[in-house]
Design an enzyme around this catalytic site. Structure first.
Site, PDB file in Angstrom:
ATOM      1  N   LYS A  32      49.049  51.533  24.626  1.00 57.82           N
ATOM      2  CA  LYS A  32      47.953  51.332  24.253  1.00 57.82           C
ATOM      3  C   LYS A  32      47.052  52.456  23.362  1.00 57.82           C
ATOM      4  CE  LYS A  32      46.454  47.514  27.561  1.00 57.82           C
ATOM      5  NZ  LYS A  32      45.467  47.210  28.476  1.00 57.82           N
TER       6      LYS A  32
ATOM      7  N   ASP B  84      40.221  43.849  25.338  1.00 56.59           N
ATOM      8  CA  ASP B  84      39.976  44.180  26.958  1.00 56.59           C
ATOM      9  C   ASP B  84      38.716  44.216  27.266  1.00 56.59           C
ATOM     10  OD1 ASP B  84      42.630  44.133  27.802  1.00 56.59           O
ATOM     11  OD2 ASP B  84      42.849  46.416  27.788  1.00 56.59           O
TER      12      ASP B  84
HETATM   13  N1  LIG Z   1      42.913  42.107  34.056  1.00 58.73           N
HETATM   14  C1  LIG Z   1      43.078  42.605  32.961  1.00 58.73           C
HETATM   15  O1  LIG Z   1      43.115  42.057  32.054  1.00 58.73           O
HETATM   16  C2  LIG Z   1      43.549  44.137  32.614  1.00 58.73           C
HETATM   17  C3  LIG Z   1      43.317  44.453  31.484  1.00 58.73           C
HETATM   18  C4  LIG Z   1      43.906  46.012  31.467  1.00 58.73           C
HETATM   19  C5  LIG Z   1      44.217  46.651  32.621  1.00 58.73           C
HETATM   20  N2  LIG Z   1      44.435  46.038  33.749  1.00 58.73           N
HETATM   21  C6  LIG Z   1      44.502  47.072  35.006  1.00 58.73           C
HETATM   22  O2  LIG Z   1      43.648  47.971  35.005  1.00 58.73           O
HETATM   23  C7  LIG Z   1      44.325  48.979  36.055  1.00 58.73           C
HETATM   24  C8  LIG Z   1      44.235  50.455  35.145  1.00 58.73           C
HETATM   25  O3  LIG Z   1      44.844  50.323  33.891  1.00 58.73           O
HETATM   26  P1  LIG Z   1      44.987  51.666  32.815  1.00 58.73           P
HETATM   27  O4  LIG Z   1      45.899  51.375  31.677  1.00 58.73           O
HETATM   28  O5  LIG Z   1      43.535  52.142  32.430  1.00 58.73           O
HETATM   29  O6  LIG Z   1      45.804  52.501  33.859  1.00 58.73           O
HETATM   30  P2  LIG Z   1      45.934  54.122  33.622  1.00 58.73           P
HETATM   31  O7  LIG Z   1      45.422  54.690  32.428  1.00 58.73           O
HETATM   32  O8  LIG Z   1      47.307  54.607  34.302  1.00 58.73           O
HETATM   33  O9  LIG Z   1      44.702  54.643  34.722  1.00 58.73           O
HETATM   34  C9  LIG Z   1      44.891  54.503  35.974  1.00 58.73           C
HETATM   35  C10 LIG Z   1      43.475  55.011  36.737  1.00 58.73           C
HETATM   36  O10 LIG Z   1      43.641  54.540  38.174  1.00 58.73           O
HETATM   37  C11 LIG Z   1      43.456  55.858  38.949  1.00 58.73           C
HETATM   38  N3  LIG Z   1      44.255  55.465  40.005  1.00 58.73           N
HETATM   39  C12 LIG Z   1      45.743  55.324  40.241  1.00 58.73           C
HETATM   40  N4  LIG Z   1      46.041  55.131  41.504  1.00 58.73           N
HETATM   41  C13 LIG Z   1      44.721  55.241  42.477  1.00 58.73           C
HETATM   42  C14 LIG Z   1      44.613  55.232  43.605  1.00 58.73           C
HETATM   43  N5  LIG Z   1      45.614  55.029  44.503  1.00 58.73           N
HETATM   44  N6  LIG Z   1      43.444  55.376  43.964  1.00 58.73           N
HETATM   45  C15 LIG Z   1      42.254  55.794  43.284  1.00 58.73           C
HETATM   46  N7  LIG Z   1      42.422  55.858  41.899  1.00 58.73           N
HETATM   47  C16 LIG Z   1      43.809  55.546  41.522  1.00 58.73           C
HETATM   48  C17 LIG Z   1      43.866  56.920  38.345  1.00 58.73           C
HETATM   49  O11 LIG Z   1      43.308  57.805  38.800  1.00 58.73           O
HETATM   50  P3  LIG Z   1      43.503  59.465  38.265  1.00 58.73           P
HETATM   51  O12 LIG Z   1      42.677  59.854  36.859  1.00 58.73           O
HETATM   52  O13 LIG Z   1      43.042  60.449  39.392  1.00 58.73           O
HETATM   53  O14 LIG Z   1      45.147  59.548  37.888  1.00 58.73           O
HETATM   54  C18 LIG Z   1      43.320  56.651  36.757  1.00 58.73           C
HETATM   55  O15 LIG Z   1      41.886  56.764  36.452  1.00 58.73           O
HETATM   56  C19 LIG Z   1      45.733  48.640  36.107  1.00 58.73           C
HETATM   57  O16 LIG Z   1      45.880  47.961  37.449  1.00 58.73           O
HETATM   58  C20 LIG Z   1      45.931  47.623  35.229  1.00 58.73           C
HETATM   59  O17 LIG Z   1      46.744  46.539  35.136  1.00 58.73           O
HETATM   60  C21 LIG Z   1      43.863  44.825  33.767  1.00 58.73           C
END
Ligand SMILES: NC(=O)c1ccc[n+]([C@@H]2O[C@H](COP(=O)([O-])OP(=O)(O)OC[C@H]3O[C@@H](n4cnc5c(N)ncnc54)[C@H](OP(=O)(O)O)[C@@H]3O)[C@@H](O)[C@H]2O)c1
Length: 281
Positions: free
Chosen positions: A74, A110
């Site tokens: 992305k 999104d």
């Molecule tokens: N429902 C939907 O349509 C939709 C759309 C988009 C995304 N999502 C979901 O949103 C989530 C995030 O996606 P992303 O693309 O933003 O991922 P990303 O860029 O990898 O970011 C992940 C974030 O989660 C934090 N994190 C990871 N593990 C953690 C834990 N155990 N405890 C607390 N914080 C934690 C990370 O913190 P750090 O900065 O400390 O590493 C980071 O801020 C995913 O689960 C994805 O499937 C859903």
């Protein structure tokens, strides 16, 4: 509605992701093509970072409507496109590429997808919102909520990333220990805590929120995360991310085809796929 793939359909859209096999997007978009009476196909392709330029170049062919992008593309795909919508440019992430006459435009559905899901859930509009996380999904959430006038606090495991995000997109960074939780009427989990981990929560000690608060978890696998269980145990309304997933797909489909298919078609396809455990190709 489980609709089979149409690999040689005259109009086609793709998902590029790595991994791609777990995606529910093919089921949703095939159901939408069937509902709209369009002879279209949708294929999820596992594409790694090295293969992305060639995969994106292929979108310029006649008959290709565009593509969705998921992890890990992305934030790297914008450099390969001709143009970005203002939302995609501000968020710095593209989840939808739209092909028109050989040109490729990047959008981010999104952000409006989250707002549509929050509206469906009758989320409170006043008060203070908290976004958990600081990755691409959190950027989309903060952008969307700020655009609609929300006062936003960003809380993230790595506090410096929350500060950087808030400085760029608006809002303020906060620590979980000192955030003014009792004033919070909307809590959005945009972190990946809880994803495929039913006992993991981004807030291991669930805070006491405003009693009208809605807790929205973007995670939808499992359907009930620990965060949602804790919120319901505290007497709050709580929703998982399936609504956002359906709405971001609906908005991408409209951008490709010009047809607005009801979100219920996407939600029914998700339910059918979850019920059968049907993996995407
Ligand atoms: N429902 C939907 O349509 C939709 C759309 C988009 C995304 N999502 C979901 O949103 C989530 C995030 O996606 P992303 O693309 O933003 O991922 P990303 O860029 O990898 O970011 C992940 C974030 O989660 C934090 N994190 C990871 N593990 C953690 C834990 N155990 N405890 C607390 N914080 C934690 C990370 O913190 P750090 O900065 O400390 O590493 C980071 O801020 C995913 O689960 C994805 O499937 C859903």
């Amino acid at each position: 509605m489980n609709v089979p793939d149409r690999p040689h359909a005259p109009q086609h859209a793709y998902l590029f992701a790595d991994p791609a096999a777990h995606s529910l997007s093919p089921q949703m978009h095939r159901a939408a093509f069937a509902h709209a009476g369009i002879d279209g196909g949708y294929t999820a392709r596992r594409v790694g970072a090295a293969g992305l330029p060639e995969a994106v170049a292929g979108l310029r062919q006649p008959g290709v409507l565009g593509a969705n992008l998921s992890l890990p593309h992305k934030e790297s795909v914008p450099a390969l496109l001709d143009d970005l919508t203002p939302a995609a440019r501000a968020i710095g992430a593209v989840n939808t590429v739209i092909h028109s006459g050989g040109r490729l435009r990047g959008d981010n559905t999104d952000a409006p997808g989250l707002l549509a899901a929050l509206a469906d859930a009758d989320a409170p509009t006043g008060g203070l919102s908290v976004v958990l996380g600081a990755g691409g999904a959190a950027r989309a959430a903060v952008y969307a909520l700020r655009q609609t006038g929300h006062d936003v606090l960003v809380v993230n495991r790595t506090h410096a990333r929350a500060q950087a995000l808030a400085a760029e997109l608006g809002g303020r960074a906060a620590w979980p220990e000192t955030a003014p939780w009792s004033a919070v009427t909307l809590l959005v989990n945009a972190s990946s805590a809880g994803l495929d981990a039913p006992d993991d929560s981004p807030l291991p000690t669930f805070p006491r929120l405003d009693r009208r608060a809605l807790v929205y978890d973007m995670v939808y696998r499992p359907a009930e995360t620990r965060l949602l269980r804790d919120a319901r145990a505290a007497g709050l309304r709580a929703e998982n991310g399936l609504g956002m997933l359906a709405h971001q797909a609906r908005l991408a489909f409209t951008a490709w085809t010009g047809v607005d298919v009801p979100v219920t078609v996407f939600l029914e396809a998700l339910k059918a796929a979850e019920a059968t455990g049907d993996p995407a190709p």
